[in-house]
Design a protein around this motif. Structure first.
Motif, mmCIF file in Angstrom:
data_model
loop_
_atom_site.group_PDB
_atom_site.id
_atom_site.type_symbol
_atom_site.label_atom_id
_atom_site.label_comp_id
_atom_site.label_asym_id
_atom_site.label_seq_id
_atom_site.Cartn_x
_atom_site.Cartn_y
_atom_site.Cartn_z
ATOM 1 N N UNK A 325 0.929 -1.320 -0.137
ATOM 2 C CA UNK A 325 0.027 -0.044 -0.040
ATOM 3 C C UNK A 325 0.815 1.202 -0.183
ATOM 4 N N UNK A 326 0.422 2.260 -0.743
ATOM 5 C CA UNK A 326 0.917 3.772 -0.548
ATOM 6 C C UNK A 326 2.440 3.843 -1.062
ATOM 7 N N UNK A 327 2.883 2.895 -2.142
ATOM 8 C CA UNK A 327 4.283 2.932 -2.588
ATOM 9 C C UNK A 327 4.420 4.352 -3.292
ATOM 10 N N UNK A 328 5.369 5.085 -3.150
ATOM 11 C CA UNK A 328 5.609 6.550 -3.832
ATOM 12 C C UNK A 328 5.605 6.205 -5.403
ATOM 13 N N UNK A 360 -6.693 -10.295 4.668
ATOM 14 C CA UNK A 360 -5.924 -9.657 3.778
ATOM 15 C C UNK A 360 -4.745 -9.125 4.511
ATOM 16 N N UNK A 361 -3.556 -9.386 4.140
ATOM 17 C CA UNK A 361 -2.233 -8.995 4.874
ATOM 18 C C UNK A 361 -1.775 -8.035 3.784
ATOM 19 N N UNK A 362 -1.149 -6.851 4.432
ATOM 20 C CA UNK A 362 -0.729 -5.441 3.810
ATOM 21 C C UNK A 362 0.464 -5.026 4.444
ATOM 22 N N UNK A 363 1.336 -4.223 3.857
ATOM 23 C CA UNK A 363 2.295 -3.377 4.534
ATOM 24 C C UNK A 363 2.181 -2.021 3.887
ATOM 25 N N UNK A 364 2.133 -1.089 4.685
ATOM 26 C CA UNK A 364 1.939 0.280 4.082
ATOM 27 C C UNK A 364 3.409 1.145 4.063
ATOM 28 N N UNK A 365 3.763 1.549 2.768
ATOM 29 C CA UNK A 365 4.908 2.163 2.746
ATOM 30 C C UNK A 365 4.935 3.596 2.623
ATOM 31 N N UNK A 366 3.888 4.293 2.880
ATOM 32 C CA UNK A 366 3.480 5.625 2.758
ATOM 33 C C UNK A 366 4.824 6.356 3.545
ATOM 34 N N UNK A 367 5.533 7.321 2.812
ATOM 35 C CA UNK A 367 6.793 8.151 3.350
ATOM 36 C C UNK A 367 7.838 7.422 3.432
ATOM 37 N N UNK A 372 16.248 -0.536 2.464
ATOM 38 C CA UNK A 372 15.669 -1.946 2.926
ATOM 39 C C UNK A 372 14.917 -1.426 4.408
ATOM 40 N N UNK A 373 13.576 -1.962 4.276
ATOM 41 C CA UNK A 373 12.929 -1.698 5.567
ATOM 42 C C UNK A 373 12.348 -2.750 6.305
ATOM 43 N N UNK A 374 12.411 -2.929 7.541
ATOM 44 C CA UNK A 374 11.908 -3.974 8.320
ATOM 45 C C UNK A 374 10.399 -3.690 9.099
ATOM 46 N N UNK A 375 9.461 -4.447 8.245
ATOM 47 C CA UNK A 375 8.174 -4.031 8.679
ATOM 48 C C UNK A 375 7.241 -5.124 9.364
#
Length: 452
Positions: A325-328, A360-367, A372-375
């Motif tokens: 979600x919310x990839x720039x 539903x499984x999501x990761x929000x990448x807003x901002x 490399x990010x660990x979420x």
């Protein structure tokens, strides 16, 4: 030589001078430290009294007037002055005795005090055993009766002045019975004492051998009555995936009447049968009692059965891809791992009908910027009564990178002389770092006076 007359004259003059000087000094002292009076009140203290008597003095204090220089009055310690009454020869009973004030302080005098006599009552200290009575309030349940209460101890020893102790008649404790069905035992405090006229009296400042007593009231069931437990009956089974967790009856016991032998043989009372076939939720239902022949309820009252039913909980594991979600714009992302295993728990019927689309499984990448990010993924379930126990893995790695765009096509025209070769316009696409050209593409353009 001086004559006798002359010596006498000089001696008289000297004595007069001393007298005048003394008078002047006394006058000066009186001016700086005048004589005043102090009015006060002091307690009367008995002396010479016997150890086995009680003494009361009235009034307990007297007024005194003290005279002396002001500085001595101001520094007077109250403990230095007291009044006393001598009881060494006083008889039992009430009498008037003189008061003395033994005060000895240089420069200060007791000019007066009042009263000069006080009334003294001397009583013997006695001990009496006062009987204890139990006042029972309330009653036993119907079909029960109580016996006389058992009190331990049965008396309380009271010690004090004879006039107060001799007037005590009884000590009273109160026990409350609230439809009692069994023997009741309590520890009760001695709160009320009554005199010979039945009035409540105080025992303050009197010594009591005990401040509480143990009271037991035996309670027995009357012949022809019996208290029997009530058991609920039901038929059928709850809906698939549900179970009965508890069944309660209110009241849980009932008083019944009937022949003694039949009551002794009866171990419990049964309710009418309750149908729980296919039930999916708890409920409360009024019921009747199935009574044996010759047995009757002592009192008609509502009887309720509560049946508690709950779903059978089970668990399941579902593998789900992770949505981004919310990839720039201008970025792309990859997830490692790309899916997680979701462990859920809920009622078996609902869990059996769970679809993959319900989770539903999501990761929000807003901002988030490149890197490399660990979420921790967010898990949403649209089905009610289903909850998440855990997810594996709990965290995922997201690699965000910038997208590189290829440049537009560039066209270049190279002019040549008439005697030179024909102009060959060159068209090419700038290669990307990983693009190799194996040949070039040329377009032949026909200039004026040249061949095609």
């Amino acid at each position: 030589m001086p004559t006798l007359r002359s010596l006498l004259s000089q001696l008289a003059l000297f004595i007069l001078s001393v007298i005048l000087a003394t008078a002047i000094w006394i006058t000066a002292q009186s001016t700086d430290n005048p004589v005043n009076t102090l009015n006060g009140e002091i307690r009367v203290q008995p002396i010479g009294q016997r150890a086995d008597v009680n003494i009361s003095i009235s009034p307990e204090s007297i007024a005194v007037i003290i005279e002396g220089p002001q500085n001595l009055l101001l520094n007077l310690n109250p403990d230095e002055i007291f009044a006393q009454v001598d009881l060494s020869q006083a008889p039992l009973g009430t009498s008037r005795l003189p008061v003395t004030v033994p005060f000895d302080r240089e420069g200060l005098n007791i000019t007066d005090y009042y009263p000069r006599e006080v009334t003294v009552t001397i009583e013997e200290i006695v001990t009496r055993d006062i009987p204890i009575r139990v006042d029972i309030l309330g009653s036993t349940a119907r079909g029960y009766d109580r016996e006389a209460p058992i009190i331990e101890p049965t008396t309380v020893a009271v010690t004090g002045p004879a006039s107060r102790v001799s007037n005590l008649a009884e000590a009273v404790v109160t026990l409350h019975l609230d439809n009692a069905r069994e023997t009741t035992a309590r520890q009760l405090s001695l709160l009320i004492f009554r005199d010979n006229a039945g009035a409540s009296v105080s025992v303050n400042n009197l010594n009591l051998s005990t401040r509480s007593v143990n009271v037991t009231v035996p309670i027995n069931q009357l012949a022809g009555f019996a208290e029997k437990p009530v058991t609920a009956q039901w038929v059928g089974e709850p809906a698939e995936g549900y179970r009965v967790t508890n069944v309660t009856v209110e009241p849980n016991s009932l008083l019944v009447t009937g022949p003694a032998a039949q009551l002794d043989a009866l171990d419990r009372l049964l309710t009418e049968q309750i149908d729980i076939e296919g039930i999916t939720s708890s409920f409360t239902q009024p019921v009747t009692i199935e009574l044996p022949t010759n047995i009757a309820l002592e009192e008609i009252q509502p009887i309720l059965v509560q049946v508690e039913i709950e779903p059978i909980l089970t668990t399941d594991a579902i593998l789900k891809n992770i949505d981004i979600l919310d990839l720039a714009p201008g970025y792309t992302a990859t997830i490692q791992p790309a899916d997680v295993r979701v462990f859920v728990i809920g009622p078996l019927p609902i869990l059996n009908g769970l679809q993959e689309s319900d989770i539903r499984v999501t990761v929000d990448l807003f901002g988030l910027e490149a890197g490399i990010h660990r979420l921790a993924p967010t898990i949403d379930i649209s089905k009610p009564d289903i909850s998440i126990r855990s997810a594996q893995p709990e965290f995922v790695n997201i690699n965000i990178t910038r997208i590189i765009t290829e440049p537009d096509t560039i066209t270049t025209t190279i002019p040549i002389e008439d005697s030179a070769l024909p102009t060959l316009p060159l068209t090419q696409r700038s290669p990307s770092p990983n693009l190799n050209f194996s040949s070039s593409f040329f377009t032949l353009i026909k200039p004026e006076n040249h061949w095609l």
